[in-house]
Design a protein around this motif. Structure first.
Motif, PDB file in Angstrom:
ATOM      1  N   ARG A 161      16.407  -1.251   2.756  1.00 43.56           N
ATOM      2  CA  ARG A 161      16.320  -2.548   2.058  1.00 43.56           C
ATOM      3  C   ARG A 161      17.607  -3.363   2.282  1.00 43.56           C
ATOM      4  N   ALA A 190      20.624  -2.402   2.632  1.00 43.42           N
ATOM      5  CA  ALA A 190      21.786  -1.970   1.833  1.00 43.42           C
ATOM      6  C   ALA A 190      23.063  -2.010   2.673  1.00 43.42           C
ATOM      7  N   LEU A 200      25.439   1.541 -12.481  1.00 48.43           N
ATOM      8  CA  LEU A 200      25.968   2.669 -11.705  1.00 48.43           C
ATOM      9  C   LEU A 200      27.394   3.001 -12.131  1.00 48.43           C
TER      10      LEU A 200
HETATM   11  C1  LIG Z   1      29.450  -2.205  -3.400  1.00 44.38           C
HETATM   12  C2  LIG Z   1      28.120  -2.619  -3.888  1.00 44.38           C
HETATM   13  C3  LIG Z   1      27.590  -2.073  -5.045  1.00 44.38           C
HETATM   14  C4  LIG Z   1      26.255  -2.487  -5.488  1.00 44.38           C
HETATM   15  O1  LIG Z   1      25.639  -3.352  -4.893  1.00 44.38           O
HETATM   16  S1  LIG Z   1      25.640  -1.758  -6.901  1.00 44.38           S
HETATM   17  C5  LIG Z   1      23.904  -1.990  -6.739  1.00 44.38           C
HETATM   18  C6  LIG Z   1      23.297  -0.978  -5.754  1.00 44.38           C
HETATM   19  N1  LIG Z   1      21.901  -1.231  -5.535  1.00 44.38           N
HETATM   20  C7  LIG Z   1      20.924  -0.760  -6.327  1.00 44.38           C
HETATM   21  O2  LIG Z   1      21.163  -0.063  -7.297  1.00 44.38           O
HETATM   22  C8  LIG Z   1      19.530  -1.135  -5.901  1.00 44.38           C
HETATM   23  C9  LIG Z   1      18.718   0.096  -5.574  1.00 44.38           C
HETATM   24  N2  LIG Z   1      17.434  -0.272  -4.996  1.00 44.38           N
HETATM   25  C10 LIG Z   1      16.390  -0.760  -5.726  1.00 44.38           C
HETATM   26  O3  LIG Z   1      16.492  -1.025  -6.904  1.00 44.38           O
HETATM   27  C11 LIG Z   1      15.102  -0.920  -5.010  1.00 44.38           C
HETATM   28  O4  LIG Z   1      15.116  -0.116  -3.862  1.00 44.38           O
HETATM   29  C12 LIG Z   1      14.782  -2.359  -4.577  1.00 44.38           C
HETATM   30  C13 LIG Z   1      14.437  -3.179  -5.818  1.00 44.38           C
HETATM   31  C14 LIG Z   1      15.924  -2.990  -3.817  1.00 44.38           C
HETATM   32  C15 LIG Z   1      13.567  -2.345  -3.605  1.00 44.38           C
HETATM   33  O5  LIG Z   1      12.493  -1.634  -4.171  1.00 44.38           O
HETATM   34  P1  LIG Z   1      11.319  -1.127  -3.207  1.00 44.38           P
HETATM   35  O6  LIG Z   1      10.950  -2.154  -2.224  1.00 44.38           O
HETATM   36  O7  LIG Z   1      10.252  -0.580  -4.137  1.00 44.38           O
HETATM   37  O8  LIG Z   1      11.922   0.047  -2.348  1.00 44.38           O
HETATM   38  P2  LIG Z   1      12.278   1.540  -2.784  1.00 44.38           P
HETATM   39  O9  LIG Z   1      11.044   2.386  -2.672  1.00 44.38           O
HETATM   40  O10 LIG Z   1      13.019   1.584  -4.066  1.00 44.38           O
HETATM   41  O11 LIG Z   1      13.292   1.939  -1.601  1.00 44.38           O
HETATM   42  C16 LIG Z   1      12.842   2.044  -0.263  1.00 44.38           C
HETATM   43  C17 LIG Z   1      13.859   2.858   0.517  1.00 44.38           C
HETATM   44  O12 LIG Z   1      15.081   2.122   0.531  1.00 44.38           O
HETATM   45  C18 LIG Z   1      16.103   2.925  -0.014  1.00 44.38           C
HETATM   46  N3  LIG Z   1      17.050   2.070  -0.723  1.00 44.38           N
HETATM   47  C19 LIG Z   1      16.778   1.040  -1.545  1.00 44.38           C
HETATM   48  N4  LIG Z   1      17.884   0.524  -2.047  1.00 44.38           N
HETATM   49  C20 LIG Z   1      18.889   1.246  -1.504  1.00 44.38           C
HETATM   50  C21 LIG Z   1      20.295   1.192  -1.646  1.00 44.38           C
HETATM   51  N5  LIG Z   1      20.902   0.274  -2.424  1.00 44.38           N
HETATM   52  N6  LIG Z   1      21.012   2.085  -0.970  1.00 44.38           N
HETATM   53  C22 LIG Z   1      20.436   2.985  -0.167  1.00 44.38           C
HETATM   54  N7  LIG Z   1      19.119   3.088   0.011  1.00 44.38           N
HETATM   55  C23 LIG Z   1      18.361   2.222  -0.667  1.00 44.38           C
HETATM   56  C24 LIG Z   1      15.404   3.864  -0.963  1.00 44.38           C
HETATM   57  O13 LIG Z   1      16.184   5.002  -1.230  1.00 44.38           O
HETATM   58  C25 LIG Z   1      14.156   4.179  -0.189  1.00 44.38           C
HETATM   59  O14 LIG Z   1      14.448   5.124   0.803  1.00 44.38           O
HETATM   60  P3  LIG Z   1      13.537   6.423   0.990  1.00 44.38           P
HETATM   61  O15 LIG Z   1      12.248   5.905   1.540  1.00 44.38           O
HETATM   62  O16 LIG Z   1      14.278   7.275   1.977  1.00 44.38           O
HETATM   63  O17 LIG Z   1      13.351   7.062  -0.331  1.00 44.38           O
END
Ligand SMILES: C/C=C/C(=O)SCCNC(=O)CCNC(=O)[C@H](O)C(C)(C)COP(=O)(O)OP(=O)(O)OC[C@H]1O[C@@H](n2cnc3c(N)ncnc32)[C@H](O)[C@@H]1OP(=O)(O)O
Length: 266
Positions: free
Chosen positions: A24, A26, A143
């Motif tokens: 996504r 990241a 987080l």
């Molecule tokens: C320095 C910066 C710090 C920050 O930015 S703190 C904030 C960090 N970010 C988050 O906490 C967001 C985490 N992600 C989500 O909430 C959701 O995702 C989304 C709303 C962005 C998208 O949702 P959906 O489309 O339903 O996708 P999915 O099934 O949750 O994820 C699909 C694949 O993408 C990976 N992924 C999503 N976000 C991240 C991320 N932030 N870092 C690494 N991987 C990510 C998952 O793990 C998974 O992967 P797999 O299919 O292998 O399980």
């Protein structure tokens, strides 16, 4: 390694796509940060680019920091606290320093969720338009970390301190309609229409003379941290330059002759 940013030209518009849909879009790798720095340098050097559109490939705009790398202490999250601080300074924090200050307008076309650093990335842009499927969270606090890439400075300037505080202190997600009501985005459209809407907006901006666009953006940016009298001084200097551009002369002539202007960027 495949590039994180893919660019394509449409006349004076540069479309930039983040291209790691499997995570996504990241962020974590220094190469991703460098891609933004290189992009900004390229745009600054190319006077033919008048507007940039930033969007994401796949279902998300940008999911923020890579959470798996946070767990594994990889990417910019590797090493001791001292090393992490240096990684932020030399890595992700280079994005706001170059993107927010880019000479030309940047439109964020938000094709899906923008979370944490992904939301902050959009906040570095001048205008944000969103698909109705987009959602937004300043979720660092969930987080146990802080907005490390300028969000604490950017977000209050867009939605105001109360709503920025609400978002940053709860980490709660808001939907596209709420983002529209709060002024975080200026337009919400069906996903299928997002690209066309972004390009239409970009073309409206790009139809204006290049100097006018760049100098206006600079004034808007400088005005964020200047006193009114200082900004008026700067505006007078910019205006004196602008009045002596060929494009200004052409715009005035075209208006008076009731025809479309032909701008040359001079
Ligand atoms: C320095 C910066 C710090 C920050 O930015 S703190 C904030 C960090 N970010 C988050 O906490 C967001 C985490 N992600 C989500 O909430 C959701 O995702 C989304 C709303 C962005 C998208 O949702 P959906 O489309 O339903 O996708 P999915 O099934 O949750 O994820 C699909 C694949 O993408 C990976 N992924 C999503 N976000 C991240 C991320 N932030 N870092 C690494 N991987 C990510 C998952 O793990 C998974 O992967 P797999 O299919 O292998 O399980």
């Amino acid at each position: 390694m495949k590039p994180f940013l893919i660019t394509e030209r449409d006349g004076a518009i540069l479309v930039v796509r983040m291209d790691s849909p499997e995570t996504r879009n990241a962020l974590s790798e220094p190469s991703q940060m460098q891609a933004f720095v290189d992009l900004c340098a390229m745009v600054r050097a190319d006077r033919s680019v008048k507007v940039v559109v930033l969007t994401g490939n796949g279902p998300a705009f940008c999911a923020g920091g890579n959470v798996k790398d946070m767990r594994d202490r990889g990417g910019i999250f590797a090493g001791s606290p001292y090393e992490v601080r240096e990684s932020y300074r030399n890595g992700i924090q280079r994005i706001p320093l170059c993107l927010y200050d880019l000479d030309v307008p940047v439109i964020a076309a938000m094709n899906g969720p923008a979370i944490g650093a992904g939301l902050d990335l959009a906040c570095m842009c001048d205008v944000r338009i969103a698909a109705d499927t987009a959602k937004f969270a300043e979720s660092f606090v969930k987080l146990g970390i802080v907005p490390g890439d300028g969000g604490a400075w950017l977000l209050p300037r867009i939605v105001g301190m109360p709503k920025a505080s609400l978002m940053a202190l709860t980490g709660d997600m808001i939907d596209a309609q709420t983002a529209l009501a709060w002024g975080l985005v200026t337009e919400v459209v069906p996903l299928a229409e997002l690209e066309a809407s972004a390009m239409s907006l970009a073309r409206r901006m790009a139809s204006n003379p290049s100097h006018g666009l760049r100098l206006t953006k600079r004034l808007l940016r400088e005005g964020q941290h200047m006193r009114l009298d200082s900004l008026l001084e700067l505006s007078a200097a910019f205006q004196a330059l602008a009045h002596h551009t060929e494009d200004h002369t052409e715009a005035v002539a075209a208006f008076l002759e009731k025809r479309d202007p032909e701008f040359t960027g001079r």
